[in-house]
Design a protein around this motif. Structure first.
Motif, PDB file in Angstrom:
ATOM      1  N   TYR A 137       0.818  -1.206   0.000  1.00 48.43           N
ATOM      2  CA  TYR A 137       0.000   0.000   0.000  1.00 48.43           C
ATOM      3  C   TYR A 137       0.855   1.261   0.000  1.00 48.43           C
ATOM      4  O   TYR A 137       2.082   1.209   0.169  1.00 48.43           O
ATOM      5  N   TYR A 159      -3.571  -8.020   0.048  1.00 54.68           N
ATOM      6  CA  TYR A 159      -4.414  -6.836   0.165  1.00 54.68           C
ATOM      7  C   TYR A 159      -3.621  -5.671  -0.406  1.00 54.68           C
ATOM      8  O   TYR A 159      -2.574  -5.294   0.136  1.00 54.68           O
ATOM      9  N   HIS A 161      -3.709  -1.712  -1.796  1.00 52.48           N
ATOM     10  CA  HIS A 161      -4.549  -0.521  -1.701  1.00 52.48           C
ATOM     11  C   HIS A 161      -3.725   0.756  -1.706  1.00 52.48           C
ATOM     12  O   HIS A 161      -2.518   0.750  -1.451  1.00 52.48           O
ATOM     13  N   ASN A 162      -4.398   1.857  -2.030  1.00 52.07           N
ATOM     14  CA  ASN A 162      -3.808   3.206  -2.005  1.00 52.07           C
ATOM     15  C   ASN A 162      -2.554   3.294  -2.866  1.00 52.07           C
ATOM     16  O   ASN A 162      -1.452   3.549  -2.377  1.00 52.07           O
ATOM     17  N   GLY A 173      -2.571  -1.779  -9.399  1.00 50.75           N
ATOM     18  CA  GLY A 173      -2.380  -2.685  -8.274  1.00 50.75           C
ATOM     19  C   GLY A 173      -1.332  -3.736  -8.602  1.00 50.75           C
ATOM     20  O   GLY A 173      -0.356  -3.912  -7.875  1.00 50.75           O
ATOM     21  N   LYS A 200      -8.281  -2.065  -3.407  1.00 51.45           N
ATOM     22  CA  LYS A 200      -9.088  -0.937  -2.967  1.00 51.45           C
ATOM     23  C   LYS A 200      -8.295   0.359  -3.106  1.00 51.45           C
ATOM     24  O   LYS A 200      -7.093   0.397  -2.824  1.00 51.45           O
ATOM     25  N   ASP A 201      -8.977   1.420  -3.545  1.00 50.87           N
ATOM     26  CA  ASP A 201      -8.325   2.724  -3.745  1.00 50.87           C
ATOM     27  C   ASP A 201      -7.101   2.591  -4.649  1.00 50.87           C
ATOM     28  O   ASP A 201      -6.011   3.072  -4.327  1.00 50.87           O
ATOM     29  N   HIS A 206      -6.767  -2.136 -11.648  1.00 53.29           N
ATOM     30  CA  HIS A 206      -6.378  -3.010 -10.549  1.00 53.29           C
ATOM     31  C   HIS A 206      -5.344  -4.031 -11.014  1.00 53.29           C
ATOM     32  O   HIS A 206      -4.407  -4.340 -10.278  1.00 53.29           O
TER      33      HIS A 206
END
Length: 319
Positions: A137, A159, A161-162, A173, A200-201, A206
């Motif tokens: 992230y 996971y 994200h950001n 991603g 996410k974000d 992605h």
């Protein structure tokens, strides 16, 4: 034998052959981690104690770097000593370098947190490597890159994200392969698998699968489209310019982001590429009614003109 089954048999054989007698090196400082990575050998486990590991505090290197090769029966494992309290590996700035750069075959990277650099994890010329249960992230551009001839790798239950905090249009991603406009890389990054990851974000796509790549499999993932910026043509969960990808059993949420114009996009960047994909059993909450912006155009499951692919048994909620 189906390619996806073949890939997982390879990974299964890889994992069950890990020796319980593998030597474990415990590290508690940035210097110890750099030393362990530089001297890593097939079969070793590098266990990282809880804490923050900032490579800017170690002046002899600009990133955490692993170059050794593991083997099918004796991979090199980089992991947390306490998976319930994973260590955080960080860089000094969002504008420069990678946190973790692996250029060897048969690595397992697991139970870590990776953040605060231009890119989080980069695999270059790394085959049969696994990234699993890792949180990546707060990156300036993309989170994970599988690049420069890296094939048969697995990214599992991560996971992500950001991303794209500096350059939104390049804040993917996961990025597989390299653009044909770049030089110096082996474009063939084939038969990689992304399994059960959450996105996410994410500022760009992605997952971005580039031209000259073949046979990626994406399944069991969850995509949250809120963060997609629309910059550099970012407008879908997955963008594919390679061949023969299998995208199945994923869930995507557009979350009313008008920058998302299709669940998946397929492109013919290079002649002969962009074909042969399967999009099956995906569940997509696109929350845009027919003709919201243009009465002649709906929200597509797959947007890809004059290309050959199949779309079967997907469920779509247009709100």
């Amino acid at each position: 034998m189906k390619k996806s089954l073949y890939i997982y048999l390879l990974f299964f054989a890889f994992l069950i052959c890990k020796s319980n007698q593998a030597s474990t090196i415990e590290v508690k400082t940035v210097e110890e981690l750099h030393k362990a990575l530089s001297k890593a050998k097939a079969g070793q486990i590098i266990g990282i104690a809880p804490g923050i590991y900032d490579f800017s505090l170690y002046q002899r290197a600009s990133k955490f770097y692993g170059t050794a090769d593991g083997t099918k029966s004796s991979p090199i494992t980089l992991t947390a000593l306490d998976p319930n309290n994973p260590p955080l590996l960080i860089g000094p700035t969002l504008n420069d370098n990678y946190v973790l750069h692996i250029t060897g075959d048969y690595w397992i990277i697991e139970h870590l947190k990776i953040a605060y650099a231009q890119k989080g994890i980069v695999l270059d010329n790394s085959n049969y490597s696994i990234i699993r249960n890792v949180e990546v992230y707060s990156t300036g551009s993309e989170a994970i890159a599988i690049r420069d001839g890296s094939s048969y790798c697995l990214i599992q239950k991560c996971y992500i994200h950001n991303t794209g905090l500096v350059t939104q249009g390049y804040g993917e991603g996961i990025y597989i392969g390299s653009s044909e406009s770049t030089t110096g890389y082996d474009y063939k990054c084939d038969y990689n698998v992304v399994d059960g990851c959450i996105f996410k974000d994410i500022a760009a796509e992605h997952i971005d699968i580039k031209e000259y790549t073949t046979g990626q499999e994406i399944f069991g993932c969850t995509f949250y489209g809120d963060g997609i910026s629309g910059q550099n043509y970012a407008g879908s969960f997955i963008d594919i310019a390679g061949n023969n990808c299998n995208v199945h059993d994923n869930v995507g949420f557009r979350n009313k982001n008008k920058n998302v114009v299709a669940a998946f996009e397929v492109h013919n960047i290079v002649q002969g590429w962009g074909n042969g994909h399967q999009f099956v059993n995906n569940v997509l909450y696109m929350d845009r009614p027919y003709g919201e912006i243009n009465t002649n155009r709906r929200m597509y499951v797959v947007d890809g003109w004059d290309l050959k692919f199949s779309v079967k048994n997907n469920k779509v909620d247009y709100g």
